[in-house]
Write a protein that holds these residues in place. Structure first.
Motif, PDB file in Angstrom:
ATOM      1  N   HIS A 155       0.855  -1.179   0.000  1.00 39.19           N
ATOM      2  CA  HIS A 155       0.000   0.000   0.000  1.00 39.19           C
ATOM      3  C   HIS A 155       0.899   1.240   0.000  1.00 39.19           C
ATOM      4  CE1 HIS A 155      -4.022  -1.531   0.729  1.00 39.19           C
ATOM      5  NE2 HIS A 155      -3.612  -2.257   1.736  1.00 39.19           N
ATOM      6  N   ARG A 156       0.504   2.245  -0.757  1.00 38.38           N
ATOM      7  CA  ARG A 156       1.192   3.540  -0.642  1.00 38.38           C
ATOM      8  C   ARG A 156       0.353   4.439   0.253  1.00 38.38           C
ATOM      9  NH1 ARG A 156       5.303   6.124  -2.901  1.00 38.38           N
ATOM     10  NH2 ARG A 156       5.641   4.522  -4.527  1.00 38.38           N
ATOM     11  N   ARG A 157       0.913   4.801   1.397  1.00 38.13           N
ATOM     12  CA  ARG A 157       0.253   5.679   2.350  1.00 38.13           C
ATOM     13  C   ARG A 157       1.030   6.988   2.456  1.00 38.13           C
ATOM     14  NH1 ARG A 157      -4.426   3.142   2.190  1.00 38.13           N
ATOM     15  NH2 ARG A 157      -4.512   1.162   3.307  1.00 38.13           N
ATOM     16  N   GLU A 158       0.414   7.977   3.110  1.00 44.28           N
ATOM     17  CA  GLU A 158       1.096   9.262   3.279  1.00 44.28           C
ATOM     18  C   GLU A 158       2.394   9.098   4.045  1.00 44.28           C
ATOM     19  OE1 GLU A 158       0.176  13.700   5.133  1.00 44.28           O
ATOM     20  OE2 GLU A 158      -1.493  12.332   4.697  1.00 44.28           O
ATOM     21  N   ALA A 159       2.398   8.157   4.980  1.00 43.21           N
ATOM     22  CA  ALA A 159       3.592   7.938   5.812  1.00 43.21           C
ATOM     23  C   ALA A 159       4.620   7.039   5.142  1.00 43.21           C
ATOM     24  CB  ALA A 159       3.180   7.338   7.153  1.00 43.21           C
ATOM     25  N   GLY A 160       4.274   6.437   4.000  1.00 40.48           N
ATOM     26  CA  GLY A 160       5.214   5.554   3.321  1.00 40.48           C
ATOM     27  C   GLY A 160       4.528   4.339   2.738  1.00 40.48           C
ATOM     28  N   LEU A 161       5.323   3.317   2.442  1.00 36.14           N
ATOM     29  CA  LEU A 161       4.821   2.080   1.853  1.00 36.14           C
ATOM     30  C   LEU A 161       4.749   0.987   2.914  1.00 36.14           C
ATOM     31  CD1 LEU A 161       6.892   2.280  -1.414  1.00 36.14           C
ATOM     32  CD2 LEU A 161       4.406   2.143  -1.362  1.00 36.14           C
TER      33      LEU A 161
END
Length: 243
Positions: A155-161
Motif C-alpha cells: 500500500h502507498r500511504r502518506e507515511a510511506g509504503l
C-alpha cells in the motif's frame, strides 16, 4: 475475399504477439468491438479450447499449434528441457502473474532482485516490478527477510509504503519454509498466500495445522494456479470493460 471469423481474429492476434500469450493479453489485442457478442471474454476462451489451431501451454497461457515445438523450446519447456528448466519456468510464470494482479489492483509490487533477470514470457521479470528498492517499513532484520518473499504487494500511504500481501510460489518446494517466513510477520496486518498446484492443497492443510503456525493460520490462504490465473484474467477484463 475471405471473411475474417472470430477464430481468425484470435489466430491473427496470437501471431502478432509472437505465437503465444496469456488469455488476458490476447483479449486486449483482439478487435472484440466488431464481434457483436455480450460475452467476448468467454467467447475467446471457448475458441481457444475448442479450435485445433490453438493449444494450452499452461493455465491461462495459449499458443499456436502450428508453432508448438518452437514455442515450447523458446520457453525452455519442450521435450529437451530438463526438470529444473520446467520448474523454473512455472515458478516465474506464476510469480509474474501475481505481480501483474497487484499492479492492476493499484499496489506497488516487489520481487527479489535475484529473480528479476529470469524470463517471464520472454521479458525479464523485473519489467513487471514497480519498486526497484525495498521499502524499509520496519526493522532491518525483518526487511532483509521480507526481501526474499516471492511477491509482495505494498500500500502507498502518506507515511510511506506498507505491506498488504505476501505470496510464495511453491511449485515443488516444501511449504514449511514459506510458513516459517510468514510467521515472522504475524504482528503485521498482512495477508499471506501460498500458490501451488491444486493437488498439493491437502499437503498444505497438513502443514498449516502444526501448532507453530497457530498465530497465522487464519491469515494464510492456499491459492491454486488456476485460481490465480482467473484472478488475473478478471482484473484485465474489468479494466478493459471499465468496471
Amino acid at each position: 475475399m475471405r471473411r475474417q471469423t472470430q477464430a481468425g481474429d484470435v489466430e491473427r492476434a496470437l501471431v502478432e504477439l509472437g505465437g503465444y500469450a496469456t488469455l488476458a493479453d490476447l483479449y486486449k489485442r483482439i478487435p472484440i468491438q466488431n464481434w457483436g457478442t455480450k460475452t467476448p471474454f468467454a467467447t475467446v476462451h471457448r475458441i481457444l479450447q475448442m479450435d485445433s489451431r490453438f493449444f494450452r501451454i499452461r493455465p491461462g497461457l495459449w499458443g499456436l499449434t502450428a508453432q508448438r515445438d518452437p514455442i515450447l523450446n523458446r520457453l525452455q519447456i519442450g521435450e529437451a528441457a530438463s526438470e529444473e528448466q520446467q520448474t523454473a519456468f512455472d515458478h516465474t510464470y506464476y510469480q509474474g502473474l501475481a505481480l501483474m494482479i497487484g499492479r492492476l489492483r493499484g499496489y506497488e509490487v516487489f520481487a527479489p532482485k535475484p529473480d528479476r533477470s529470469k524470463l517471464f514470457l520472454g521479458e525479464p521479470l523485473g519489467a513487471r516490478v514497480s519498486l526497484q528498492e525495498f521499502p524499509r517499513f520496519t526493522y532491518d532484520s525483518l526487511c532483509q527477510r521480507a526481501q526474499m518473499v516471492d511477491v509482495i504487494w505494498f500500500h502507498r500511504r502518506e507515511a510511506g509504503l506498507f505491506p498488504n500481501s505476501f505470496f510464495e510460489i511453491e511449485h515443488t518446494t516444501d511449504f514449511n519454509n514459506a510458513l516459517i517466513k510468514f510467521a515472522e510477520f504475524q504482528d503485521f496486518r498482512v495477508r499471506f498466500y501460498i500458490v501451488a498446484r491444486r493437488e498439493r492443497q491437502g499437503e498444505f492443510q497438513k502443514r498449516i495445522t502444526a501448532s507453530a503456525f497457530d498465530a497465522i493460520r487464519s491469515w494464510v490462504k492456499f491459492v491454486d494456479y488456476e485460481t490465480l490465473v482467473r484472478l488475473y484474467e478478471r482484473e484485465v477484463y474489468a479494466q478493459q470493460a471499465g468496471i
